[in-house]
Write a protein that holds these residues in place. Structure first.
Motif, short mmCIF file in Angstrom:
data_model
loop_
_atom_site.label_atom_id
_atom_site.label_comp_id
_atom_site.label_asym_id
_atom_site.label_seq_id
_atom_site.Cartn_x
_atom_site.Cartn_y
_atom_site.Cartn_z
N ARG A 147 0.83 -1.22 0.00
CA ARG A 147 0.00 0.00 0.00
C ARG A 147 0.86 1.26 0.00
N ASN A 148 2.01 1.22 0.66
CA ASN A 148 2.84 2.40 0.78
C ASN A 148 4.16 2.30 0.02
N ALA A 149 4.36 1.20 -0.71
CA ALA A 149 5.65 1.00 -1.36
C ALA A 149 5.82 1.94 -2.54
N THR A 150 7.03 2.53 -2.64
CA THR A 150 7.35 3.36 -3.79
C THR A 150 8.19 2.58 -4.80
N VAL A 151 9.03 1.69 -4.32
CA VAL A 151 9.83 0.83 -5.17
C VAL A 151 9.57 -0.61 -4.77
N ASN A 200 5.55 4.53 12.13
CA ASN A 200 6.58 3.52 12.30
C ASN A 200 7.84 3.91 11.51
N ALA A 201 8.10 5.20 11.48
CA ALA A 201 9.27 5.71 10.76
C ALA A 201 10.18 6.52 11.68
N GLY A 202 9.85 6.56 12.99
CA GLY A 202 10.62 7.38 13.91
C GLY A 202 10.71 6.78 15.29
N ALA A 229 4.53 4.72 7.24
CA ALA A 229 5.08 5.55 6.17
C ALA A 229 5.73 4.66 5.12
N ARG A 230 6.27 5.30 4.10
CA ARG A 230 6.91 4.55 3.03
C ARG A 230 8.34 4.15 3.39
N ASP A 231 8.98 4.94 4.26
CA ASP A 231 10.35 4.63 4.63
C ASP A 231 10.65 5.27 5.97
N ASP A 237 21.76 3.99 12.33
CA ASP A 237 23.11 3.64 11.89
C ASP A 237 24.08 3.66 13.06
N GLU A 238 23.93 4.63 13.95
CA GLU A 238 24.81 4.74 15.12
C GLU A 238 24.64 3.55 16.05
N LEU A 239 23.45 2.92 16.02
CA LEU A 239 23.18 1.74 16.85
C LEU A 239 23.43 0.43 16.10
N ASP A 240 23.94 0.54 14.86
CA ASP A 240 24.13 -0.62 14.00
C ASP A 240 22.83 -1.39 13.81
N ALA A 241 21.72 -0.61 13.70
CA ALA A 241 20.41 -1.26 13.60
C ALA A 241 19.73 -1.04 12.26
N ALA A 242 20.37 -0.34 11.36
CA ALA A 242 19.69 0.04 10.12
C ALA A 242 19.37 -1.16 9.22
N ASP A 243 20.15 -2.26 9.38
CA ASP A 243 19.92 -3.42 8.51
C ASP A 243 19.15 -4.52 9.21
N SER A 244 18.62 -4.25 10.40
CA SER A 244 17.87 -5.27 11.12
C SER A 244 16.50 -5.46 10.50
N ALA A 245 15.82 -6.52 10.93
CA ALA A 245 14.48 -6.81 10.41
C ALA A 245 13.46 -5.77 10.84
N GLU A 246 13.82 -4.95 11.81
CA GLU A 246 12.91 -3.92 12.28
C GLU A 246 12.97 -2.66 11.42
N ALA A 247 13.97 -2.56 10.57
CA ALA A 247 14.27 -1.27 9.96
C ALA A 247 13.48 -0.97 8.69
N PHE A 248 12.19 -1.22 8.71
CA PHE A 248 11.31 -0.72 7.65
C PHE A 248 9.92 -0.58 8.26
N PRO A 249 9.15 0.42 7.82
CA PRO A 249 7.82 0.64 8.41
C PRO A 249 6.89 -0.54 8.16
N LYS A 250 6.18 -0.92 9.22
CA LYS A 250 5.27 -2.07 9.16
C LYS A 250 3.93 -1.70 9.79
N PRO A 251 2.84 -2.24 9.27
CA PRO A 251 1.53 -1.96 9.85
C PRO A 251 1.31 -2.72 11.15
N LEU A 252 0.46 -2.17 11.98
CA LEU A 252 0.09 -2.82 13.24
C LEU A 252 -0.81 -4.01 12.95
N THR A 253 -0.53 -5.15 13.58
CA THR A 253 -1.35 -6.34 13.41
C THR A 253 -1.78 -6.86 14.78
#
Length: 338
Positions: A167-171, A207-209, A236-238, A248-264
């Motif tokens: 729904r929110n994907a740009t790419v 879920n972007a901040g 959000a989209r990103d 990035d400072e927490l070395d968390a940017a590549d974790s599975a959490e690092a993209f916006p996800k809807p509440l389930t």
């Protein structure tokens, strides 16, 4: 030559019932007129982003190159429109968003504004050539990882996850990869039976901040002793660039959490603690789940310095929560005495 007579269509006498009343439209228009000025919208975003949710004229004057009387004028307009309230403390007047309007203002700043800004961007040209095949492959992989779950449940979860993210994907070139990560997380929550490791769900609007940062901080401090999830009521989209830097400072940017996800519902049911962060009463109430609300600023709306201050505020709260859920973990790590 005969002509065909079109049947007459009666206007619905109840059509007016679908529209808001004249009085409500007038009130909303007054508020929107007050907000239809770039400087006032910036002031409002600043007030919403501060950890205390308030600001004085001197704070806002530093934000721009205008004089304090000009700042006072714009704040007065917002106050007269019923958006802000004020309180004098000594020589300064402090302004806050009226509590009843806070959810609406949050929606405006967190969801409507970014969506409006991105509307002018060109549509993504990268298309997924075989969506169905990609989802089927993801489902097969997850089916092997969760043998206790039915094939239909796994496939349905994968397809629902793809739809929610799309729904929110740009790419869409990496959307199947994100879908598999999101679906894996959901299936983990669905099948969770071991309650020995506490699980916390952080929920904000986009879920972007805030929620992303809080989950990353839990992972940073708890070192696997607490499971952290995050989600958004209107993702959000990103992730916001300000927050991406902090991740990035927490070395968390590549974790599975690092993209916006809807509440389930799955995430809420699996959580021991649900922490809401400016998203209002959007979480389903599940018996046995503990709920908290953290009134923290939004780093996506703050300056670089402000975002770091909000990060520190969230970190303090996260450390207290992790200490509560895993007694003495942080004290042992820091070498402090209890």
């Amino acid at each position: 030559m005969s002509s065909v007579v079109e049947p007459q269509v009666e206007c619905s006498p109840t059509a007016a019932g679908y529209a808001i009343s004249d009085e409500a439209a007038g009130l909303i228009t007054t508020a929107l007129k007050a907000l239809a000025e770039p400087l006032r919208l910036r002031f409002l975003s600043y007030i919403a982003a501060t950890p205390g949710g308030e600001a004085c004229v001197c704070d806002l004057a530093e934000l721009t190159n205008v004089s304090q009387p000009t700042v006072s004028h714009h704040l007065k307009v917002l106050k007269n429109a019923g958006i802000l309230t004020s309180e004098r403390r000594g020589t300064w007047v402090w302004y806050r968003i009226i509590p009843e309007l806070h959810p609406a203002i949050t929606t405006l700043l967190d969801a409507f504004a970014p969506a409006t800004a991105s509307a002018a961007l060109p549509a993504a040209t990268t298309k997924l050539s075989d969506v169905d095949g990609g989802l089927t492959h993801a489902a097969e992989s997850l089916r092997r990882a969760f043998p206790a779950l039915s094939e239909d449940l796994v496939l349905r979860t994968v397809r629902e996850s793809y739809t929610a993210l799309a729904r929110n994907a740009t790419v869409t070139s990496h959307l199947t990869t994100l879908t598999e990560r999101f679906a894996r997380q959901r299936l983990t929550d669905i099948s969770r039976s071991d309650k020995t490791v506490p699980q916390v769900l952080f929920v904000c609007v986009a879920n972007a901040g805030r929620s992303q940062l809080a989950a990353a901080l839990v992972n940073h401090y708890a070192q696997g002793r607490v499971i952290a999830r995050s989600a958004g009521s209107r993702p959000a989209r990103d992730i916001h660039p300000n927050v991406r830097i902090l991740l990035d400072e927490l070395d968390a940017a590549d974790s599975a959490e690092a993209f916006p996800k809807p509440l389930t519902d799955d995430a809420v049911r699996a959580a021991d603690v649900v922490v809401t962060m400016g998203c209002g009463d959007v979480c389903p109430v599940i018996p046995g789940v503990r709920y908290e609300d953290w009134a923290v600023g939004d780093p996506a709306l703050a300056s670089e310095i402000g975002a770091k201050a909000i990060r520190d505020d969230i970190a303090t709260r996260v450390r207290a929560l992790v200490n509560e859920l895993t007694p003495n973990l942080l004290l042992k790590k820091t070498g402090e005495n209890s």
